[in-house]
Write a protein that holds these residues in place. Structure first.
Motif, PDB file in Angstrom:
ATOM      1  N   THR A   1       0.948   3.251 -15.906  1.00  0.00           N
ATOM      2  CA  THR A   1       1.992   2.245 -16.141  1.00  0.00           C
ATOM      3  C   THR A   1       3.077   2.671 -17.140  1.00  0.00           C
ATOM      4  O   THR A   1       4.091   1.993 -17.265  1.00  0.00           O
ATOM      5  CB  THR A   1       1.370   0.944 -16.690  1.00  0.00           C
ATOM      6  N   CYS A   2       2.840   3.775 -17.882  1.00  0.00           N
ATOM      7  CA  CYS A   2       3.769   4.147 -18.957  1.00  0.00           C
ATOM      8  C   CYS A   2       5.013   4.815 -18.388  1.00  0.00           C
ATOM      9  O   CYS A   2       4.899   5.826 -17.700  1.00  0.00           O
ATOM     10  CB  CYS A   2       3.108   5.130 -19.920  1.00  0.00           C
ATOM     11  N   VAL A   3       6.178   4.249 -18.678  1.00  0.00           N
ATOM     12  CA  VAL A   3       7.430   4.825 -18.194  1.00  0.00           C
ATOM     13  C   VAL A   3       8.452   4.883 -19.324  1.00  0.00           C
ATOM     14  O   VAL A   3       8.249   4.308 -20.392  1.00  0.00           O
ATOM     15  CB  VAL A   3       8.023   4.004 -17.008  1.00  0.00           C
TER      16      VAL A   3
ATOM     17  N   CYS B   1      -8.106   5.973  -3.339  1.00  0.00           N
ATOM     18  CA  CYS B   1      -7.759   5.742  -4.737  1.00  0.00           C
ATOM     19  C   CYS B   1      -7.598   4.246  -4.998  1.00  0.00           C
ATOM     20  O   CYS B   1      -7.410   3.827  -6.139  1.00  0.00           O
ATOM     21  CB  CYS B   1      -6.458   6.459  -5.072  1.00  0.00           C
ATOM     22  N   GLY B   2      -7.619   3.428  -3.948  1.00  0.00           N
ATOM     23  CA  GLY B   2      -7.366   2.002  -4.116  1.00  0.00           C
ATOM     24  C   GLY B   2      -5.903   1.708  -4.419  1.00  0.00           C
ATOM     25  O   GLY B   2      -5.578   0.660  -4.961  1.00  0.00           O
ATOM     26  N   ALA B   3      -5.022   2.655  -4.126  1.00  0.00           N
ATOM     27  CA  ALA B   3      -3.575   2.502  -4.388  1.00  0.00           C
ATOM     28  C   ALA B   3      -3.306   2.247  -5.865  1.00  0.00           C
ATOM     29  O   ALA B   3      -2.422   1.471  -6.232  1.00  0.00           O
ATOM     30  CB  ALA B   3      -2.975   1.394  -3.516  1.00  0.00           C
ATOM     31  N   ILE B   4      -4.040   2.946  -6.728  1.00  0.00           N
ATOM     32  CA  ILE B   4      -3.999   2.666  -8.173  1.00  0.00           C
ATOM     33  C   ILE B   4      -2.600   2.807  -8.773  1.00  0.00           C
ATOM     34  O   ILE B   4      -2.210   2.016  -9.641  1.00  0.00           O
ATOM     35  CB  ILE B   4      -5.037   3.543  -8.923  1.00  0.00           C
ATOM     36  N   CYS B   5      -1.818   3.788  -8.307  1.00  0.00           N
ATOM     37  CA  CYS B   5      -0.490   3.987  -8.902  1.00  0.00           C
ATOM     38  C   CYS B   5       0.465   2.849  -8.520  1.00  0.00           C
ATOM     39  O   CYS B   5       1.269   2.407  -9.334  1.00  0.00           O
ATOM     40  CB  CYS B   5       0.083   5.344  -8.497  1.00  0.00           C
ATOM     41  N   ILE B   6       0.370   2.378  -7.283  1.00  0.00           N
ATOM     42  CA  ILE B   6       1.251   1.280  -6.858  1.00  0.00           C
ATOM     43  C   ILE B   6       0.794  -0.018  -7.542  1.00  0.00           C
ATOM     44  O   ILE B   6       1.615  -0.811  -7.976  1.00  0.00           O
ATOM     45  CB  ILE B   6       1.281   1.143  -5.322  1.00  0.00           C
ATOM     46  N   ASN B   7      -0.521  -0.185  -7.686  1.00  0.00           N
ATOM     47  CA  ASN B   7      -1.021  -1.349  -8.435  1.00  0.00           C
ATOM     48  C   ASN B   7      -0.448  -1.359  -9.854  1.00  0.00           C
ATOM     49  O   ASN B   7      -0.236  -2.408 -10.439  1.00  0.00           O
ATOM     50  CB  ASN B   7      -2.550  -1.316  -8.566  1.00  0.00           C
ATOM     51  N   GLY B   8      -0.228  -0.167 -10.414  1.00  0.00           N
ATOM     52  CA  GLY B   8       0.286  -0.055 -11.781  1.00  0.00           C
ATOM     53  C   GLY B   8       1.798  -0.060 -11.847  1.00  0.00           C
ATOM     54  O   GLY B   8       2.379   0.331 -12.861  1.00  0.00           O
ATOM     55  N   GLY B   9       2.445  -0.460 -10.759  1.00  0.00           N
ATOM     56  CA  GLY B   9       3.903  -0.616 -10.807  1.00  0.00           C
ATOM     57  C   GLY B   9       4.676   0.660 -10.499  1.00  0.00           C
ATOM     58  O   GLY B   9       5.886   0.725 -10.668  1.00  0.00           O
ATOM     59  N   ARG B  10       3.960   1.711 -10.040  1.00  0.00           N
ATOM     60  CA  ARG B  10       4.656   2.969  -9.728  1.00  0.00           C
ATOM     61  C   ARG B  10       4.602   3.197  -8.212  1.00  0.00           C
ATOM     62  O   ARG B  10       4.404   2.244  -7.471  1.00  0.00           O
ATOM     63  CB  ARG B  10       3.978   4.134 -10.463  1.00  0.00           C
TER      64      ARG B  10
END
Lengths: 428, 249
Positions: A161-163, B190-199
């Motif tokens: 989440t860090c940007v 991965c459970g789409a972890i990066c998209i879940n985190g807003g990326r």
């Protein structure tokens, strides 16, 4: 006197690959070598030509154990280059996430990597049988740190989440409230940890050196401040190259770091020696109980300083969570205006001061990068400690000398895989 | 007799080894059923008698090549763990420059003292029995493989794109938000972890077996993006990809 011939190939329970070699005959030392044999990674070359968003994605991959430190240094270097000012909320969350990594890394070190030496076993695994409560406590603390990192950063290893300018996703207030309760329980586990380490005997060895760490007003610095030396006082971040001062020695391939003396130390003990008066009350109390007092010149006490810092991290996390809940969380869209420029990010990774220095062009493409890793700064100090320690223990058996040297190296908690550029220390 | 496990790290960040240890609750249970005989990062003993070897990191020096061959000889089962071991991962970014230039940029005058070869995944040098992709690995997937190996069950990776898991997580599509994403062609798990985190997805788990290239192209065209946009992002973890499918054969 007996002949000493020590060769430790790939020291265990440290991050990355390194060797120790000591030769002595008739009480005379022929050589002492602390040698780094990790495969080079080339991050500074790989960063070149990348877009700034890809740079901050890649930076945590420098090191799996301190990925949040590299992420933060990388983001703050990029913010400095683009003139982005993170909000107060962002800084609160960043500090909270940062404490999660400090706690996780320190717990891993003092329970999993260092404690087996004191308890006479080769790893933490056999302790499951006769020190079950100790292992469970270590795992609870590690889980707490992991879960805190997951909550704020999306993931402990290589946060998501860090940007630049803030966070891509915010935690819920209700999740923070639950976390506050768990942090309080974690504090109890850490107090038990203090009791455990109070009963262990830390090797008695002292060598005065220079201690370097970030220092700021108002708080024990982790992600902001100036560079502070116990010899020379403070200097701004932009002067970092004059402090880290990497240079080559004519008769070897070694690059060394030195500032005011032959070598300097970074990490938990260096932070403690510079900033002990800014520790929060419970951490101060733990330092007293564990007989850690500034200025402390015993490198084996780094492990103790890590316990004290862990308490500080949890104590401060509780404070931060309260403050964030009281203020409420606002969705802030980080605004980034790319421009050409240079920026330096400096943070205190668990193992010490870390610098990322980037230059971007007007399209936000990185043209030059320099990363200076804490362990690289400590290598020279480890070498000097070995040179001072070995003569005083030459009357011991070879096994005892080896064990003392391995413990010394482990105390520094070296993170060799994270060395973006390596120091190959060879003595001819 | 319990199966003997060993962990070996090559050129990488050691984050996958840490993830493999990141089981606060299940770790004790797992240790009842296996003996870990070699795990330099956390234990002193160095057993050479193991059946299952977990490898993390890419192969990037001549000594790496020799070492992985020796491990392959001993191990009955060899598992590549993480993007570096499975795909070469971020290390392959250096392959887009000559090794001389990489050495000069990082080490300057001292360059001649360092050994480096273009980075490659483990499968480029020895045969690999199982892969646990991702940067870092998904620790639940690690546990699933460990269980499968213990009871002799088949282990398979998901062979559908990240989009499937992303939809199930209830995310708004990154493309719909005006962004860019490698989710449509990347292997799920991965459970789409990066998209879940807003990326967005950077493809760290590699491509699915038969990526639907036409539909990916359609998505790109619809959102005004080009193949170059994809390649720039794809290179971050998959710099070696064209060769990987060859090596796997």
């Amino acid at each position: 006197m007996a002949k000493v011939n020590i060769n430790v190939h790939h020291v265990t329970r440290v991050e990355g690959h390194a060797n120790i070699a000591v030769n002595a005959k008739d009480g005379k030392i022929e050589q002492i070598v602390w040698e780094i044999v990790e495969s080079p990674r080339f991050f500074e070359a790989m960063f070149r030509g990348l877009n700034w968003e890809d740079v901050i994605l890649l930076a945590p991959r420098i090191c799996g154990i301190c990925s949040i430190a590299h992420s933060t240094a990388s983001i703050q270097a990029t913010e400095a280059a683009f003139g982005v000012q993170p909000s107060e909320q962002t800084m609160l969350l960043r500090k909270l996430l940062y404490h999660a990594e400090t706690l996780q890394s320190h717990v891993l070190h003092f329970y999993f990597l260092a404690a087996p030496d004191f308890l006479g076993v080769g790893s933490v695994f056999p302790l499951v049988n006769n020190h079950k409560e100790l292992v469970l406590r270590a795992l609870r603390l590690k889980k707490l740190a992991n879960d805190l990192a997951d909550l704020i950063g999306g993931r402990k290893t290589h946060p998501v989440t860090c940007v630049v300018g803030g966070f891509a996703k915010l935690p819920e207030v209700s999740q923070l409230k639950t976390m506050a309760q768990r942090l309080s329980q974690g504090m109890d586990d850490l107090k038990e940890t203090v009791k455990l380490f109070k009963g262990l005997s830390i090797p008695n060895f002292s060598r005065e050196t220079e201690y370097i760490a970030l220092k700021g007003p108002g708080e024990y610095a982790f992600i902001s401040g100036d560079i502070s030396s116990t010899d020379r006082g403070t200097a701004p971040i932009r002067d970092y190259l004059e402090i880290t001062n990497e240079f080559c020695v004519p008769q070897s391939t070694a690059k060394f770091s030195k500032h005011n003396r032959d070598s300097y130390m970074v990490g938990a003990l260096a932070r403690f020696n510079n900033n002990h008066s800014q520790l929060l009350p419970e951490a101060q109390k733990a330092a007293e109980e564990l007989r850690l007092k500034a200025m402390c010149h015993n490198p084996y006490m780094i492990t103790v300083a890590q316990i004290v810092e862990s308490i500080h991290a949890v104590e401060d996390s509780l404070r931060l969570v309260d403050q964030i809940i009281a203020q409420g969380l606002k969705d802030e869209k980080p605004e980034v205006n790319v421009r050409a420029g240079r920026g330096i990010g400096a943070v205190e990774a668990p193992r010490g001061i870390l610098f990322h220095d980037y230059t971007y062009d007007d399209k936000g493409i990185l043209t030059e990068a320099n990363c200076i890793i804490p362990t690289n700064q400590n290598h020279n100090n480890i070498q000097k400690d070995m040179e001072a320690l070995v003569p005083s223990i030459l009357d011991k058996t070879q096994d005892e000398i080896t064990h003392k040297l391995e413990m010394l190296v482990r105390a520094y908690d070296p993170c060799i895989s994270c060395s973006t550029h390596l120091l190959e220390v060879k003595f001819l | 007799m319990k199966p003997r496990l060993a962990f070996f790290d090559f050129t990488g960040c050691e984050g996958c080894q840490l993830e493999a240890l990141n089981f606060e609750t299940e770790l004790g249970e797992l240790l009842k059923h296996v003996d870990i005989v070699n795990f330099r990062e956390v234990m002193q003993e160095k057993g050479e008698n193991y059946e299952i070897a977990f490898i993390d990191g890419a192969i990037s020096t001549e000594s790496d090549v020799q070492r992985i061959k020796k491990i392959r000889k001993q191990a009955k089962v060899l598992v590549a763990m993480g993007a570096c071991a499975c795909l070469g991962g971020v290390n392959c970014l250096k392959n887009f420059r000559s090794m001389e230039e990489n050495l000069r940029i990082v080490y300057g005058d001292a360059a001649k003292y360092y050994d480096t070869i273009p980075a490659r995944p483990v499968c480029a040098v020895v045969s690999v029995d199982y892969e646990l992709p991702g940067c870092p690995i998904n620790r639940h997937e690690f546990l699933r493989l460990a269980k499968a190996l213990l009871v002799g069950k088949k282990f398979e990776l998901p062979n559908y794109p990240v989009c499937v898991e992303c939809k199930m997580a209830g995310n708004v599509c990154v493309f719909e938000q005006g962004g860019f994403c490698l989710g449509p062609v990347t292997r799920a798990g991965c459970g789409a972890i990066c998209i879940n985190g807003g990326r967005h997805c950077w493809g760290c788990r590699g491509l699915v077996d038969d990526p639907n290239i036409n539909s990916a192209r359609e998505i790109l065209e619809k959102h005004g993006l080009t193949v170059d946009d994809i390649l720039r992002q794809f290179r971050l973890f998959n710099g070696c990809y064209p060769e990987v499918s060859e090596w796997r054969r």
